[in-house]
Write a protein that holds these residues in place. Sequence first.
Motif, PDB file in Angstrom:
ATOM      1  N   GLU A  21      -2.896  11.158 -12.496  1.00 14.99           N
ATOM      2  CA  GLU A  21      -4.140  10.971 -11.743  1.00 14.99           C
ATOM      3  C   GLU A  21      -5.040   9.943 -12.423  1.00 14.99           C
ATOM      4  O   GLU A  21      -5.707   9.146 -11.755  1.00 14.99           O
ATOM      5  CB  GLU A  21      -4.863  12.310 -11.611  1.00 14.99           C
ATOM      6  N   ARG A  22      -5.062   9.936 -13.748  1.00 13.81           N
ATOM      7  CA  ARG A  22      -5.879   8.949 -14.467  1.00 13.81           C
ATOM      8  C   ARG A  22      -5.380   7.537 -14.182  1.00 13.81           C
ATOM      9  O   ARG A  22      -6.186   6.629 -13.925  1.00 13.81           O
ATOM     10  CB  ARG A  22      -5.832   9.233 -15.964  1.00 13.81           C
ATOM     11  N   VAL A  23      -4.060   7.328 -14.216  1.00 12.59           N
ATOM     12  CA  VAL A  23      -3.507   6.000 -13.933  1.00 12.59           C
ATOM     13  C   VAL A  23      -3.781   5.602 -12.488  1.00 12.59           C
ATOM     14  O   VAL A  23      -4.136   4.457 -12.205  1.00 12.59           O
ATOM     15  CB  VAL A  23      -1.991   5.975 -14.224  1.00 12.59           C
ATOM     16  N   ARG A  24      -3.631   6.559 -11.561  1.00  9.36           N
ATOM     17  CA  ARG A  24      -3.930   6.249 -10.160  1.00  9.36           C
ATOM     18  C   ARG A  24      -5.374   5.830  -9.985  1.00  9.36           C
ATOM     19  O   ARG A  24      -5.687   4.832  -9.330  1.00  9.36           O
ATOM     20  CB  ARG A  24      -3.642   7.473  -9.279  1.00  9.36           C
ATOM     21  N   ARG A  25      -6.278   6.592 -10.602  1.00  3.83           N
ATOM     22  CA  ARG A  25      -7.711   6.349 -10.434  1.00  3.83           C
ATOM     23  C   ARG A  25      -8.169   5.075 -11.138  1.00  3.83           C
ATOM     24  O   ARG A  25      -9.008   4.331 -10.608  1.00  3.83           O
ATOM     25  CB  ARG A  25      -8.486   7.563 -10.961  1.00  3.83           C
ATOM     26  N   GLU A  26      -7.613   4.799 -12.318  1.00  2.00           N
ATOM     27  CA  GLU A  26      -8.102   3.676 -13.128  1.00  2.00           C
ATOM     28  C   GLU A  26      -7.315   2.383 -12.926  1.00  2.00           C
ATOM     29  O   GLU A  26      -7.822   1.304 -13.255  1.00  2.00           O
ATOM     30  CB  GLU A  26      -8.063   4.062 -14.610  1.00  2.00           C
TER      31      GLU A  26
END
Length: 235
Positions: free
Chosen positions: A139-144
Amino acid sequence: LRLNHLHTCDAKGLSDGPVRWLRYMLGGMYVALAMIGCGSTMLHATLLAIAQAADEAPMLMMNLFMLATLFTLSEPDPASTRPWLFNVLTVSAVMVFAFYMAFQHVYVVFLATYGGSVAVIVLYSATLALKPRDAASAERVRREVVRPLFLWAIAFYIVCGFTAWVMDMVFCEAASRLLGPMFLHPIWHTGAMVGTFLAIQCIAASKALALNRTAAVRWDAGLIPYARIGGDLRE
């Protein structure tokens, strides 16, 4: 400029198949993008039909590589499970070129084919960029990474490129008198080029997540952003 992207993948822990498939697909996209640039230059310099084909046929091939990457996104190693995919993709590229040449004189066919494939790419990419992931690291990679690349691609391609193209086609004479003959035209060329390039980075970062790899935005010479595929996402 970004063909060296093919070597910005941390291959540690990956078998040869996924790396080879990813580099093959990205290589096809970058070569198609370069061909579009060369073809567009030829078209504007000559206004010949063959130069128009050199501009527009690679646009369809670009979308073919994008769709093939998206449709095999969930497969870690499509090159190994279906080794015939390389040959099928190559034959498909030839068939796309033949299809374009057969209907080049009917411009609406090109517009429908290109526009339809772009719509599928945008919608598919939107689900990858905007749908939350269950795992915190993913989720962090998707969001950032994935989401910003997608939104910037949309901003350049749709908001800038497509809007300027429509205005240039519909209001060409009025816009030329008001803004000059070469105002809208370079805007939509630039928007389409930058938007397509960022879309490639969005797809590359999405593929990284599918391979359980991290991804980050890096810059060439502080000017050209690209998605770098990193190590294991679970570490």
